[in-house]
Design a protein around this motif. Structure first.
Motif, mmCIF file in Angstrom:
data_model
loop_
_atom_site.group_PDB
_atom_site.id
_atom_site.type_symbol
_atom_site.label_atom_id
_atom_site.label_comp_id
_atom_site.label_asym_id
_atom_site.label_seq_id
_atom_site.Cartn_x
_atom_site.Cartn_y
_atom_site.Cartn_z
ATOM 1 N N THR A 82 -29.655 16.007 -3.996
ATOM 2 C CA THR A 82 -29.041 15.063 -5.113
ATOM 3 C C THR A 82 -28.289 14.006 -4.410
ATOM 4 N N VAL A 83 -27.489 14.307 -3.328
ATOM 5 C CA VAL A 83 -26.724 13.197 -2.798
ATOM 6 C C VAL A 83 -27.483 12.051 -2.420
ATOM 7 N N MET A 84 -28.703 12.007 -2.141
ATOM 8 C CA MET A 84 -29.653 11.013 -2.201
ATOM 9 C C MET A 84 -29.359 9.789 -3.132
ATOM 10 N N HIS A 85 -28.943 10.091 -4.235
ATOM 11 C CA HIS A 85 -28.956 9.340 -5.433
ATOM 12 C C HIS A 85 -27.865 8.121 -4.700
ATOM 13 N N TYR A 86 -27.184 8.498 -3.991
ATOM 14 C CA TYR A 86 -26.352 7.292 -3.100
ATOM 15 C C TYR A 86 -26.793 6.849 -1.945
ATOM 16 N N GLN A 87 -28.065 6.826 -1.677
ATOM 17 C CA GLN A 87 -28.472 6.267 -0.395
ATOM 18 C C GLN A 87 -28.233 4.858 -0.269
ATOM 19 N N SER A 88 -28.136 3.884 -1.071
ATOM 20 C CA SER A 88 -27.793 2.747 -0.857
ATOM 21 C C SER A 88 -26.297 2.692 -0.346
ATOM 22 N N TYR A 89 -25.696 3.274 -0.888
ATOM 23 C CA TYR A 89 -24.028 3.543 -0.482
ATOM 24 C C TYR A 89 -24.055 3.926 0.880
ATOM 25 N N ILE A 90 -24.813 4.916 1.134
ATOM 26 C CA ILE A 90 -24.761 5.542 2.863
ATOM 27 C C ILE A 90 -25.344 4.417 3.507
ATOM 28 N N ASP A 91 -26.264 3.727 3.036
ATOM 29 C CA ASP A 91 -26.979 2.572 4.019
ATOM 30 C C ASP A 91 -25.826 1.637 4.296
ATOM 31 N N LYS A 92 -24.791 1.174 3.061
ATOM 32 C CA LYS A 92 -23.874 0.171 3.193
ATOM 33 C C LYS A 92 -22.798 0.637 4.535
ATOM 34 N N LEU A 93 -22.445 1.953 4.248
ATOM 35 C CA LEU A 93 -21.614 2.441 5.131
ATOM 36 C C LEU A 93 -21.804 2.628 6.652
ATOM 37 N N THR A 94 -23.337 2.697 6.851
ATOM 38 C CA THR A 94 -23.986 2.867 7.957
ATOM 39 C C THR A 94 -23.921 1.478 8.757
ATOM 40 N N GLU A 95 -24.147 0.470 7.871
ATOM 41 C CA GLU A 95 -24.247 -0.684 8.205
ATOM 42 C C GLU A 95 -22.896 -1.370 8.790
ATOM 43 N N ILE A 96 -21.610 -0.839 7.957
ATOM 44 C CA ILE A 96 -20.438 -1.359 8.238
ATOM 45 C C ILE A 96 -19.915 -0.633 9.802
#
Length: 215
Positions: A192-206
């Protein structure tokens, strides 16, 4: 890369009316301005023809081109649509449908653009530029559908929410890689952590940008 081949029409069109000398002069004057990239002046000259001969293929096609260059895609669509109906010549119809598709593509009306490109290919099956734009329009439509209808993500569990809070704390300290890694590890334990996928993607981008800066 989008192939937007909005070609100016100079040749002898099979017009359904006897073009007057004055109308020929307006077309020629419009073409002169068009080639000089004075598209608004070209628009005025082509419009003069339509005042007396609204069904002119040449005037509608070239006026559509002028509007396209002026980024007035709505008016470009209007005149390319008229051009598709103004000539019985298959090549001329194909060119008009191609440019109509281009104008619709610029307005993100991908479904209509696809149909226009298909109509262009029905009249000129050998046009590779139209075939390329058709493929591109289909890809853009697919991307648009994905953005408008994103997959349903699972609601986060209490554990997922706790991990998100911890990641936020790390990020506030400037520890973006630690925050990203925390979320990735949590995802391995709780889907269910996948709910925050866009947040993880943003962290990865940074993290990636920070890595580039270090180099």
């Amino acid at each position: 890369m989008i192939l937007l081949c909005v070609t100016l029409f100079f040749g002898g069109s099979q017009e359904s009316y006897a073009q007057t000398l004055e109308e020929k002069e307006w077309i020629a004057e419009g073409n002169k301005y068009y080639l000089q990239k004075e598209f608004d002046k070209a628009r005025v000259e082509y419009s003069k023809v339509l005042a007396t001969s609204p069904a002119s293929y040449k005037a509608n096609f070239n006026l559509g081109n002028a509007y396209f260059e002026l980024k007035n895609y709505k008016n470009a669509v209007t005149h390319f649509e008229k051009a598709t109906k103004a000539s019985p010549d298959k090549l001329e119809k194909a060119n008009a449908f191609h440019n109509l598709g281009n104008s619709l593509l610029q307005q993100h009306e991908y479904k209509k653009a696809i149909e226009s490109y298909k109509d262009a290919l029905r009249n000129n099956p050998k046009d590779n530029e139209t075939r390329y734009n058709l493929v591109l329009a289909k890809k853009l439509l697919n991307n648009q559908d994905k953005q408008q209808n994103p997959p349903d993500l699972p609601k986060p569990s209490e554990y997922a929410k706790q991990m998100k809070s911890k990641a936020d704390f790390e990020a506030e300290q400037g520890k973006f890689e630690a925050a990203r890694n925390l979320m990735l590890e949590a995802m391995q334990k709780d889907s269910t952590v996948m709910h925050y996928q866009s947040y993880i993607d943003k962290l990865t981008e940074i993290v990636v940008l920070d890595t580039i800066k270090l180099k």
